[in-house]
Design an enzyme around this catalytic site. Structure first.
Site, PDB file in Angstrom:
ATOM      1  N   HIS A 114       3.537   6.923   2.715  1.00 34.51           N
ATOM      2  CA  HIS A 114       2.575   8.150   3.216  1.00 34.51           C
ATOM      3  C   HIS A 114       2.746   8.451   4.585  1.00 34.51           C
ATOM      4  O   HIS A 114       2.001   9.339   5.216  1.00 34.51           O
ATOM      5  CB  HIS A 114       1.294   7.768   2.710  1.00 34.51           C
ATOM      6  CG  HIS A 114       1.022   7.934   1.345  1.00 34.51           C
ATOM      7  ND1 HIS A 114      -0.064   7.118   0.470  1.00 34.51           N
ATOM      8  CD2 HIS A 114       1.763   8.337   0.237  1.00 34.51           C
ATOM      9  CE1 HIS A 114       0.230   7.416  -0.742  1.00 34.51           C
ATOM     10  NE2 HIS A 114       1.190   7.855  -1.074  1.00 34.51           N
TER      11      HIS A 114
ATOM     12  N   GLN B 168       1.008   2.163   1.396  1.00 36.47           N
ATOM     13  CA  GLN B 168       0.585   3.561   1.500  1.00 36.47           C
ATOM     14  C   GLN B 168      -0.383   4.050   2.705  1.00 36.47           C
ATOM     15  O   GLN B 168      -0.706   5.068   2.836  1.00 36.47           O
ATOM     16  CB  GLN B 168      -0.407   3.685   0.095  1.00 36.47           C
ATOM     17  CG  GLN B 168       0.086   3.288  -1.167  1.00 36.47           C
ATOM     18  CD  GLN B 168      -0.822   3.232  -2.268  1.00 36.47           C
ATOM     19  OE1 GLN B 168      -0.949   4.263  -3.067  1.00 36.47           O
ATOM     20  NE2 GLN B 168      -1.418   2.062  -2.641  1.00 36.47           N
ATOM     21  N   ASN B 169      -0.696   2.806   3.542  1.00 34.06           N
ATOM     22  CA  ASN B 169      -1.663   3.040   4.636  1.00 34.06           C
ATOM     23  C   ASN B 169      -0.745   3.811   5.788  1.00 34.06           C
ATOM     24  O   ASN B 169       0.499   3.647   5.771  1.00 34.06           O
ATOM     25  CB  ASN B 169      -2.241   1.746   5.068  1.00 34.06           C
ATOM     26  CG  ASN B 169      -3.008   1.151   4.167  1.00 34.06           C
ATOM     27  OD1 ASN B 169      -3.255   1.593   3.174  1.00 34.06           O
ATOM     28  ND2 ASN B 169      -3.134  -0.167   4.228  1.00 34.06           N
TER      29      ASN B 169
ATOM     30  N   ASP C 296      -2.121   3.721   8.843  1.00 33.55           N
ATOM     31  CA  ASP C 296      -2.830   3.223  10.259  1.00 33.55           C
ATOM     32  C   ASP C 296      -1.735   2.490  11.084  1.00 33.55           C
ATOM     33  O   ASP C 296      -2.612   2.105  12.358  1.00 33.55           O
ATOM     34  CB  ASP C 296      -4.184   2.495   9.753  1.00 33.55           C
ATOM     35  CG  ASP C 296      -3.678   1.399   8.815  1.00 33.55           C
ATOM     36  OD1 ASP C 296      -4.375   0.944   8.067  1.00 33.55           O
ATOM     37  OD2 ASP C 296      -2.646   0.943   8.948  1.00 33.55           O
TER      38      ASP C 296
ATOM     39  N   ALA D   2      -8.821  -9.274   1.026  1.00 30.58           N
ATOM     40  CA  ALA D   2      -7.550  -9.409   1.507  1.00 30.58           C
ATOM     41  C   ALA D   2      -7.350 -10.579   2.436  1.00 30.58           C
ATOM     42  O   ALA D   2      -6.630 -11.706   2.227  1.00 30.58           O
ATOM     43  CB  ALA D   2      -6.851  -8.463   1.851  1.00 30.58           C
TER      44      ALA D   2
ATOM     45  N   CYS E  76       6.714  18.707  15.040  1.00 29.90           N
ATOM     46  CA  CYS E  76       6.568  20.116  15.202  1.00 29.90           C
ATOM     47  C   CYS E  76       6.974  20.796  13.925  1.00 29.90           C
ATOM     48  O   CYS E  76       7.805  20.612  13.367  1.00 29.90           O
ATOM     49  CB  CYS E  76       7.412  20.542  16.250  1.00 29.90           C
ATOM     50  SG  CYS E  76       7.084  22.367  16.576  1.00 29.90           S
TER      51      CYS E  76
HETATM   52  N1  APR Z   1      -9.756  -6.643   0.381  1.00 34.49           N
HETATM   53  C1  APR Z   1      -8.957  -6.087  -0.570  1.00 34.49           C
HETATM   54  N2  APR Z   1      -9.122  -4.999  -1.364  1.00 34.49           N
HETATM   55  C2  APR Z   1     -10.270  -4.033  -0.994  1.00 34.49           C
HETATM   56  C3  APR Z   1     -11.213  -4.639   0.011  1.00 34.49           C
HETATM   57  C4  APR Z   1     -10.972  -5.792   0.620  1.00 34.49           C
HETATM   58  N3  APR Z   1     -11.693  -6.385   1.583  1.00 34.49           N
HETATM   59  N4  APR Z   1     -11.991  -3.953   0.000  1.00 34.49           N
HETATM   60  C5  APR Z   1     -11.985  -2.810  -0.933  1.00 34.49           C
HETATM   61  N5  APR Z   1     -10.823  -3.083  -1.717  1.00 34.49           N
HETATM   62  C6  APR Z   1      -9.959  -2.318  -2.651  1.00 34.49           C
HETATM   63  C7  APR Z   1     -10.951  -1.568  -3.622  1.00 34.49           C
HETATM   64  O1  APR Z   1     -11.547  -2.332  -4.516  1.00 34.49           O
HETATM   65  C8  APR Z   1      -9.752  -0.553  -4.164  1.00 34.49           C
HETATM   66  O2  APR Z   1      -9.196  -0.915  -5.054  1.00 34.49           O
HETATM   67  O3  APR Z   1      -9.195  -1.648  -1.993  1.00 34.49           O
HETATM   68  C9  APR Z   1      -8.944  -0.453  -2.937  1.00 34.49           C
HETATM   69  C10 APR Z   1      -8.952   0.991  -2.198  1.00 34.49           C
HETATM   70  O4  APR Z   1      -8.633   1.954  -3.145  1.00 34.49           O
HETATM   71  P1  APR Z   1      -8.306   3.455  -2.444  1.00 34.49           P
HETATM   72  O5  APR Z   1      -9.742   3.667  -1.443  1.00 34.49           O
HETATM   73  O6  APR Z   1      -8.095   4.420  -3.737  1.00 34.49           O
HETATM   74  O7  APR Z   1      -7.099   3.329  -1.521  1.00 34.49           O
HETATM   75  P2  APR Z   1      -5.557   3.623  -2.125  1.00 34.49           P
HETATM   76  O8  APR Z   1      -5.395   2.822  -3.282  1.00 34.49           O
HETATM   77  O9  APR Z   1      -4.819   3.075  -0.691  1.00 34.49           O
HETATM   78  O10 APR Z   1      -5.214   5.198  -1.837  1.00 34.49           O
HETATM   79  C11 APR Z   1      -3.922   5.376  -2.327  1.00 34.49           C
HETATM   80  O11 APR Z   1      -4.949   7.810  -1.982  1.00 34.49           O
HETATM   81  O12 APR Z   1      -6.043   9.243  -0.841  1.00 34.49           O
HETATM   82  C12 APR Z   1      -4.700   8.680  -0.965  1.00 34.49           C
HETATM   83  O13 APR Z   1      -3.124   8.848   0.657  1.00 34.49           O
HETATM   84  C13 APR Z   1      -4.333   8.315   0.312  1.00 34.49           C
HETATM   85  O14 APR Z   1      -2.896   6.291   0.521  1.00 34.49           O
HETATM   86  C14 APR Z   1      -4.208   6.734  -0.138  1.00 34.49           C
HETATM   87  C15 APR Z   1      -4.018   6.755  -1.499  1.00 34.49           C
END
Ligand code: APR
Length: 246
Positions: free
Chosen positions: A118, A100-101, A103, A232, A126
């Site tokens: 994503h 989903q990242n 980066d 992770a 463009c």
């Molecule tokens: N290692 C593993 N997991 C971790 C760590 C770590 N060091 N630190 C935090 N986390 C976990 C958190 O507990 C949380 O469950 O990573 C998760 C991050 O969740 P979100 O911030 O909701 O990110 P994500 O699930 O990727 O969001 C999905 O939301 O805003 C949209 O498009 C954006 O792709 C993104 C989507």
């Protein structure tokens, strides 16, 4: 059996291992998550990624987008978690990374089969002539980026709120999930559809779900078979050592 040992055993026995990743895998690269403590959406309004606002009033949100995704994130480097997934691919277990990242850190680390649900912040498209540019080809300023070819507005090539998921990425991700017999679910709350369906699709067809997350996710009530409550990088380093018999 300890969860790490169980994960190692399941990966060694797997035929089609995949990884589904969220913002948590990039935390150890210095990129904050979106939700939870210190999350981006606690500091910035998600409306900064509203598609119509950007298309019709880019001057309202471009500076924030540039600040978050380019000034702040732009220098991030892959961390041990990204490299551990590359290792699992190199020794023949990991078939694909569904992320989903945006980066580009999986690719920077060397993963070769990355499905970007994503999109990717390292490219711009463009909004008029659809020409695609690498970030390195552009010089971003505080004014919304303009297409060198036709002079119209450029948009970062990642999904804004209100924008459709790239059909090819969506179809490939769902197909891989149907083929999966073991899935690593790493660092995601599982709160954003349709990406969040990926582990459900895998679990429904019988896959064993290994979640790595020190915090909360929607998968922890009945989807994940095991939840490893570690970062992770920490968990994946132990798993790769075990899979390699070190
Ligand atoms: N290692 C593993 N997991 C971790 C760590 C770590 N060091 N630190 C935090 N986390 C976990 C958190 O507990 C949380 O469950 O990573 C998760 C991050 O969740 P979100 O911030 O909701 O990110 P994500 O699930 O990727 O969001 C999905 O939301 O805003 C949209 O498009 C954006 O792709 C993104 C989507």
């Amino acid at each position: 059996m300890h969860r790490i040992e169980k994960a190692i055993e399941m990966i060694i026995e797997s035929r089609f291992l995949t990884a589904f990743c969220g913002a948590g895998i990039s935390v150890e690269s210095g990129i904050p998550t979106f939700r939870g403590e210190g999350g981006l959406w606690n500091k910035y309004d998600p409306d900064c990624l509203d598609l119509d606002t950007y298309l019709y009033h880019p001057e309202r949100t471009w500076k924030i987008i540039k600040e978050i995704f380019y000034d702040f994130f732009g220098q991030a480097k892959p961390n041990p978690a990204h490299y551990a997934l590359v290792e699992l691919e190199k020794i023949g277990y990991l078939k694909s990374v569904i992320t989903q990242n945006i980066d580009n850190l999986h690719q920077d680390a060397g993963s070769t089969n990355v499905i970007e649900f994503h999109g990717n912040s390292h490219f711009f498209v463009c909004t008029s002539c659809s020409t695609k540019y690498k970030l390195a080809e552009l010089k971003l300023t505080d004014t919304p980026p303009i297409c060198p070819a036709c002079g119209k507005l450029l948009k970062p090539d990642f999904i804004f709120f209100g924008e459709a998921i790239p059909a090819l990425a969506r179809d490939r991700a769902f197909k891989e999930s149907e083929l999966t017999d073991v899935m690593l679910v790493i660092g995601t709350t599982g709160e954003v559809m349709p990406a969040s369906m990926i582990p459900y699709i895998a679990r429904q067809q019988g896959a064993f779900i290994i979640e790595i997350n020190p915090g909360y996710s929607a998968y922890q009530n009945g989807v994940s078979n095991i939840v490893i409550r570690q970062s992770a990088g920490e968990a994946l380093l132990k798993i790769v050592k075990g899979v390699k018999g070190e």
